[in-house]
Motif scaffolding. Structure first.
Motif, short mmCIF file in Angstrom:
data_model
loop_
_atom_site.label_atom_id
_atom_site.label_comp_id
_atom_site.label_asym_id
_atom_site.label_seq_id
_atom_site.Cartn_x
_atom_site.Cartn_y
_atom_site.Cartn_z
N UNK A 35 73.35 42.21 -4.24
CA UNK A 35 73.12 43.62 -3.93
C UNK A 35 71.64 43.88 -3.62
N UNK A 36 70.74 43.29 -4.40
CA UNK A 36 69.31 43.49 -4.14
C UNK A 36 68.91 42.85 -2.81
N UNK A 37 69.48 41.67 -2.52
CA UNK A 37 69.18 41.01 -1.25
C UNK A 37 69.62 41.88 -0.08
N UNK A 38 70.82 42.47 -0.17
CA UNK A 38 71.30 43.34 0.90
C UNK A 38 70.39 44.56 1.07
N UNK A 39 70.00 45.17 -0.05
CA UNK A 39 69.08 46.32 -0.01
C UNK A 39 67.75 45.93 0.62
N UNK A 40 67.19 44.81 0.19
CA UNK A 40 65.88 44.38 0.68
C UNK A 40 65.94 44.05 2.17
N UNK A 41 67.01 43.39 2.62
CA UNK A 41 67.16 43.07 4.04
C UNK A 41 67.21 44.35 4.87
N UNK A 42 67.89 45.38 4.37
CA UNK A 42 67.96 46.65 5.11
C UNK A 42 66.59 47.31 5.22
N UNK A 43 65.81 47.26 4.14
CA UNK A 43 64.46 47.83 4.16
C UNK A 43 63.60 47.13 5.21
N UNK A 44 63.62 45.79 5.20
CA UNK A 44 62.81 45.02 6.16
C UNK A 44 63.27 45.27 7.59
N UNK A 45 64.59 45.30 7.81
CA UNK A 45 65.10 45.52 9.16
C UNK A 45 64.73 46.91 9.67
N UNK A 46 64.87 47.92 8.82
CA UNK A 46 64.56 49.28 9.24
C UNK A 46 63.07 49.43 9.59
N UNK A 47 62.20 48.88 8.75
CA UNK A 47 60.76 48.96 9.01
C UNK A 47 60.38 48.18 10.27
N UNK A 48 61.04 47.04 10.49
CA UNK A 48 60.76 46.23 11.69
C UNK A 48 61.16 46.97 12.95
N UNK A 49 62.31 47.63 12.92
CA UNK A 49 62.78 48.37 14.09
C UNK A 49 61.91 49.58 14.37
N UNK A 50 61.51 50.28 13.31
CA UNK A 50 60.64 51.46 13.49
C UNK A 50 59.28 51.03 14.02
N UNK A 51 58.74 49.93 13.49
CA UNK A 51 57.42 49.47 13.92
C UNK A 51 57.38 48.99 15.36
N UNK A 52 58.50 48.46 15.86
CA UNK A 52 58.52 47.94 17.23
C UNK A 52 59.18 48.85 18.23
N UNK A 53 59.53 50.07 17.80
CA UNK A 53 60.28 50.99 18.67
C UNK A 53 59.51 51.36 19.93
N UNK A 54 58.22 51.61 19.80
CA UNK A 54 57.40 52.01 20.94
C UNK A 54 57.37 50.91 22.00
#
Length: 497
Positions: free
Chosen positions: A81-100
């Motif tokens: 469960x923690x791994x799934x949560x952590x993966x979502x956090x990293x993926x969301x931040x990565x997508x937001x950071x590279x959106x531009x």
């Protein structure tokens, strides 16, 4: 059954279904749907984590309530469960950071395709984390491979097409070896559900039967997943794949995809074969040797690079070597260190890739080190982010990388036969990390003639700045509040068996 126990199944299906829906949406709406899904799955995963921490034991979710050998199962514990949560956090931040940059890097009519691939990738990662069925794991390994390959080549340049081709060839080789190993286990046990395979394997080993086929199955699975996770010397596809794809793809691929394969390998060792049998098979000695080589050779490759993104990519080879020496040491503390380094590396490496693109933007889009002089002043938020990521990779106290390196050193003391090589290589690797990361940090904070570059304000792009700040917070949190996370990992390993 409590309703919250449906979360793993809902998370996998929601991610996969959102990929299907995105195929008929515009790029802007596909982006919105993807952001919502990743955020919502992350929230659900955190709720499940809190539930499992309170419950204190894992549970099995049967698809359609069919029992073995016909049914398919999901198994969730605190670590999953923690791994799934952590993966979502990293993926969301990565997508937001590279959106531009996504708008500039791929064609407008392919934006929704990009988010289809991201949704499928998230679905496959969640399935690898939660599944209790070996063949289902293989199916989602292939979905993961195809999605990752698409994320590399969607930029449609000569470099990315070549990188995607090399990635696919190596990944298919790894998948083939993994499938052979699964077939051997199925032939020996007659089961695909992990728990039932473990029971049959224990009986076979106790009777002293089929020793060679079991060792071959372990070897095929280990080598297959080592290839897919870019363990040295199977890393040749990695620098181009990470160095030339879109910035969000580089961050996601380096921080999440290879970690999904490693976590699957850890699950197979604990939940299917049994770690005592793995130690007796001597396979971990080979993984330990490859991990040590990777720590040195990956760092040497990074030192020789003159391209900042390829340097960061080569660094991943060294960091994956760290995780494998944790597996190779064969103790609970070492495995805990390896899993903690999965979290540390994911947070730090994604931060480095996102920060690097801000540094290159502030240097007339050049990736060459000679042109990066003073970039930390021209784009301050990118410079701070890169510095935090670099300090973590080097292993400076207060950052996450220090905790995992300290734990690797501590765990090596428990294994006299491997203590000396582990400590020596940890020291050498740390020195090499310092050379290429601190060299870059010094370069970006060396004053340059500002007239040759365009001035960039501190918060020139809100989403980019938020992404770097979030990554920095995650990194420092892992460094300062590591003890609860370490205890959670150890509890999760107990549930994993």
């Amino acid at each position: 059954m409590d309703f919250v126990q449906n979360i793993p199944f809902f998370s996998i299906i929601l991610s996969m279904f959102s990929g299907i829906v995105s195929s008929v949406l515009s790029g802007k709406n596909a982006k919105r749907l993807n952001t919502f899904v990743v955020f919502f799955v992350g929230v659900m995963s955190f709720v499940l984590f809190l539930y499992l921490m309170q419950k204190g034991e894992s549970y099995i979710y049967r698809m359609g309530h069919f029992p073995a050998p016909w049914g398919n199962e999901i198994r969730a514990g605190v670590l999953e469960a923690f791994m799934a949560f952590f993966f979502c956090v990293i993926m969301l931040c990565s997508l937001i950071g590279g959106r531009k940059h996504l708008i500039k890097e791929i064609e407008e009519n392919k934006v929704n395709l990009y988010y289809i691939l991201v949704n499928l990738l998230l679905s496959s990662l969640l399935a690898l984390i939660y599944t209790n069925d070996l063949f289902t794991a293989y199916v989602f390994v292939e979905i993961n491979t195809i999605s990752a390959c698409g994320l590399i080549m969607i930029r449609q340049t000569g470099r990315t097409i070549e990188a995607a081709t090399r990635y696919m060839i190596m990944s298919l080789l790894g998948s083939g070896l993994l499938l052979i190993g699964i077939c051997l286990l199925y032939d020996l046990t007659g089961h695909l559900l992990m728990s039932y395979i473990q029971m049959e394997i224990a009986i076979i080993v106790e009777q002293g039967m089929y020793t060679v086929p079991i060792i071959l199955a372990i070897a095929f699975i280990s080598i297959g997943l080592a290839i897919k996770s870019a363990l040295y010397p199977f890393h040749s596809w990695l620098p181009d794949a990470y160095g030339y794809s879109t910035v969000s793809s580089s961050a996601i691929l380096s921080s999440l995809v290879s970690k999904g394969y490693i976590f699957l390998l850890i699950k197979i060792f604990y939940r299917i074969i049994g770690f005592a049998i793995i130690r007796d098979s001597k396979i971990i000695h080979i993984l330990f040797a490859f991990g040590i080589c990777g720590m040195i050779m990956g760092s040497l490759g990074a030192i020789k690079e003159n391209d900042i993104r390829r340097m960061i990519a080569f660094s991943s080879v060294a960091q994956i070597g760290y995780i494998y020496i944790g597996i190779g040491l064969g103790t609970k503390l070492a495995m805990t260190a390896g899993i903690f380094h999965i979290f540390s590396h994911a947070a730090s490496k994604a931060l480095l890739f996102i920060s690097a693109v801000g540094i290159t933007d502030a240097s007339n889009e050049s990736k060459k080190f000679a042109d990066l002089t003073g970039a930390g002043y021209r784009n301050m938020i990118a410079g701070v982010g890169f510095t935090i990521g670099s300090l973590s990779m080097v292993g400076v106290p207060l950052f996450s990388g220090f905790i995992s390196k300290f734990m690797f050193a501590q765990s090596s003391l428990q294994v006299p036969g491997k203590m000396l090589p582990a400590l020596i290589v940890l020291g050498i690797s740390t020195i090499l990390n310092t050379i290429y990361f601190m060299k870059t940090v010094i370069r970006i904070y060396t004053p340059a003639k500002e007239s040759t570059y365009e001035k960039i304000r501190f918060f020139t792009n809100l989403s980019y700045s938020v992404s770097i700040i979030c990554f920095g917070i995650v990194n420092v949190t892992l460094g300062l509040w590591s003890q609860p996370i370490v205890e959670m990992i150890q509890t999760g390993l107990d549930m994993l068996a």
